[in-house]
Scaffold this active site. Structure first.
Site, PDB file in Angstrom:
ATOM      1  N   ARG A   1       0.861  -1.179   0.000  1.00 31.93           N
ATOM      2  CA  ARG A   1       0.000   0.000   0.000  1.00 31.93           C
ATOM      3  C   ARG A   1       0.899   1.231   0.000  1.00 31.93           C
ATOM      4  NH1 ARG A   1       2.646   1.683   3.668  1.00 31.93           N
ATOM      5  NH2 ARG A   1       1.213   3.430   3.812  1.00 31.93           N
ATOM      6  N   GLY A   2       0.278   2.410  -0.072  1.00 33.49           N
ATOM      7  CA  GLY A   2       1.053   3.627  -0.222  1.00 33.49           C
ATOM      8  C   GLY A   2       1.080   3.985  -1.696  1.00 33.49           C
TER       9      GLY A   2
ATOM     10  N   GLN B   1      -1.391   1.797  10.081  1.00 36.04           N
ATOM     11  CA  GLN B   1      -0.129   1.951   9.342  1.00 36.04           C
ATOM     12  C   GLN B   1       0.931   2.667  10.189  1.00 36.04           C
ATOM     13  OE1 GLN B   1      -3.115   2.769   8.091  1.00 36.04           O
ATOM     14  NE2 GLN B   1      -3.299   2.274   5.927  1.00 36.04           N
TER      15      GLN B   1
ATOM     16  N   ASP C   1      -2.080  10.785  -1.553  1.00 40.41           N
ATOM     17  CA  ASP C   1      -2.523   9.792  -2.532  1.00 40.41           C
ATOM     18  C   ASP C   1      -2.934  10.447  -3.838  1.00 40.41           C
ATOM     19  OD1 ASP C   1      -2.891   8.485   0.228  1.00 40.41           O
ATOM     20  OD2 ASP C   1      -2.875   6.828  -1.210  1.00 40.41           O
TER      21      ASP C   1
END
Lengths: 351, 351
Positions: free
Chosen positions: A45-46, A195, A236
């Site tokens: 993710r990221g 996270q 994002d």
């Protein structure tokens, strides 16, 4: 150095981010469908890491295509791109990566199938290397904004684990520390996926960077107590006007920063800037499964029948953003101009 | 009706709030030490409930004292009060309850031991009944402040489970709904102890009140999206100037409310107002075990060696507080005057 993801002959190898921090497990996605699943289930993710993963997934799918003509390969390629594009809607780096692979494919159309396959793999690997180089450049620009000492708050994980390596927001912190600044990181745990506590704390520990984990609702108290000198987060998607979509809770941190006169910085590569998106209202916000909120470590925390919201991101209006750090330099308001001028710059990061 | 705690011949019976929402288990503390443990481990929590629990614990300890003289009983009494006073430092209702039991004991000193014991039990039971009555009165005052329809956000649990019954902040919401208002509650999950998802959602479900659970860092996004018409929370201690100590994260909610022009209300009995405390800086803030943050449902979420902060409360400056709802009426700024005048009022709630 942490290997978030890498190309191997067997497929794309990921550190499984759902298992950290107690288990350091690596998994290899051997098909493009498995890469798509890894993105969807947040094994990786990221935003920048998702982009590189998608490129590698496309390269993998094309490599394994049984097509015997370029037209057939293109058909497979389009289908693979479509599958990748449906994994997660908010991170624009995903679509940027797909688009870059598309353009590469177009340029290769006249070449033999074997060469197309090989060059798409090379392109994906190049994106991996460029991402690390971009983060290093971002770090150097952003380090100048960090205080010489004291607490810096971050939300979610915009570190090595969110990228090909080094990190965006954490890259800025790493670079500042490399320059001799004495920074203590405050990491919001970042519910529901944690996270901050699971990933940011883990990778900063590996680097020996002093870190304190707090639950998200403690950030305000820490700011009011004067413990936080600056805030730096990733993104994002950044709209043309400077509105920033980032992990849910970022907006809250930004409002608290404003109220406490603390600078609020966003660090992200140019590939996160979506000039086609005029403002934050146009950014699609992913809603994830209610179970991420209702269950923790398999234990039910919310009684049956209660409704749950689980937006994965929120939008921080540009007015709260002190500056946006990119690999090409620092953008400040008015962002319409500063972001466009950085995006148009030739200044390509050399690998 | 939910029985948060009650006096029984065997001891003080609690619903075990660490087991909700998946298990509705009742435990009986058979000694005053067990009552102190129940408060410390948060089997019972919430400022008003802690006050009543402490009073019942004192009554229980005195009842079981082996002292044969009033002087000996007083010695035991003082020790019991000391143990109770060391359970949790922030909720002033604890000290208010101990003080009220002290005054009662003083008035009873000339009486025989058996009568002292009996009357202390009666006093504790009276405090239980008075707390419910106060919450009903608070509800009636506060209901007028609630919107006729739409979302109302609350943080932590200031409901039946935080009191002898009905609740403070949730009492206001219950009363508004009884008056016909169409309210949908947004409950912050409230890390690290998850009072919102586990307790608020559970008790509102029991009453059939529509509820949505969100993680704490989603509250800002909900406000910005226009989903929240008002906010109402409880309090653990209110300083003379109107600064409010309440569950960690309350300050954040208040800042977000101000930024989004949403009224922010605090509902608490007069016993929560500490006129001896000039402002929020003087309120002692309990720091709880790091494990509450690092482990969830027994699973480790933070890597070893990372430091953790776990303040259980924060202070919301009076300037963010639109109004304070008490059983004696509504206080507004300047709070020095309005709170003192309500505290001085004879208007005792009749049971």
């Amino acid at each position: 150095m942490i290997q978030t993801l890498e190309w191997t002959e067997e497929g794309v190898r990921f550190i499984d981010q759902t298992k950290l921090p107690t288990e350091e497990v690596y998994v290899t996605s051997k098909t493009y469908q498995q890469v798509a699943d890894a993105i969807r289930t947040m094994i990786v993710r990221g935003a920048p890491a998702i982009g590189v993963a998608a490129a590698m997934g496309i390269a993998l799918g094309v490599r394994d295509s049984k097509a015997e003509t370029v037209a057939g390969l293109k058909q497979d390629f389009d289908h693979i791109c479509e599958v990748m594009g449906q994994t997660r809607p908010t991170a624009v780096n995903l679509f940027w990566a797909i688009q870059r692979m598309r353009e590469k494919f177009e340029r290769l159309r006249v070449r033999p199938i074997s060469q197309i396959k090989e060059e798409l793999i090379e392109e994906a690997k190049r994106m991996h290397a460029e991402d690390i180089a971009a983060n290093r450049a971002m770090g150097n620009h952003g380090a100048t904004l960090m205080p010489n000492s004291g607490g810096v708050l971050t939300h979610c994980n915009a570190g090595a684990l969110a990228t090909a390596g080094y990190g965006t927001a954490l890259g800025v912190i790493r670079a500042a520390i490399e320059q001799g600044k004495k920074i203590h990181v405050y990491a919001d745990e970042t519910r529901p996926f944690l996270q901050g506590s699971r990933l940011t704390a883990w990778e900063l520990m590996k680097d020996g960077i002093p870190t304190t984990v707090i639950s998200d609702n403690m950030a305000g108290a820490m700011m009011r107590q004067g413990k936080i000198g600056a805030i730096v987060v990733g993104a994002d998607r950044i709209a043309a006007n400077g509105d920033v979509a980032n992990k849910i809770g970022t907006y809250t941190v930004a409002v608290l920063a404003k109220e406490n006169n603390i600078p609020f910085y966003v660090a992200a590569p140019i590939s996160t800037v979506d000039l086609a998106c005029p403002d934050g209202n146009k950014i699609p916000i992913e809603r994830r499964n209610a179970r991420e909120v209702s269950h923790i470590a398999g234990k039910q925390m919310v009684p049956d029948g209660v409704s749950i919201e689980n937006p994965a991101f929120d939008v921080t209006p540009a007015k709260y953003v002190t500056a946006i750090v990119t690999e090409r330099g620092i953008a400040r308001a008015p962002y319409e101009e500063s972001l466009r001028s950085l995006a148009d710059a030739d200044a390509k990061v050399q690998v």
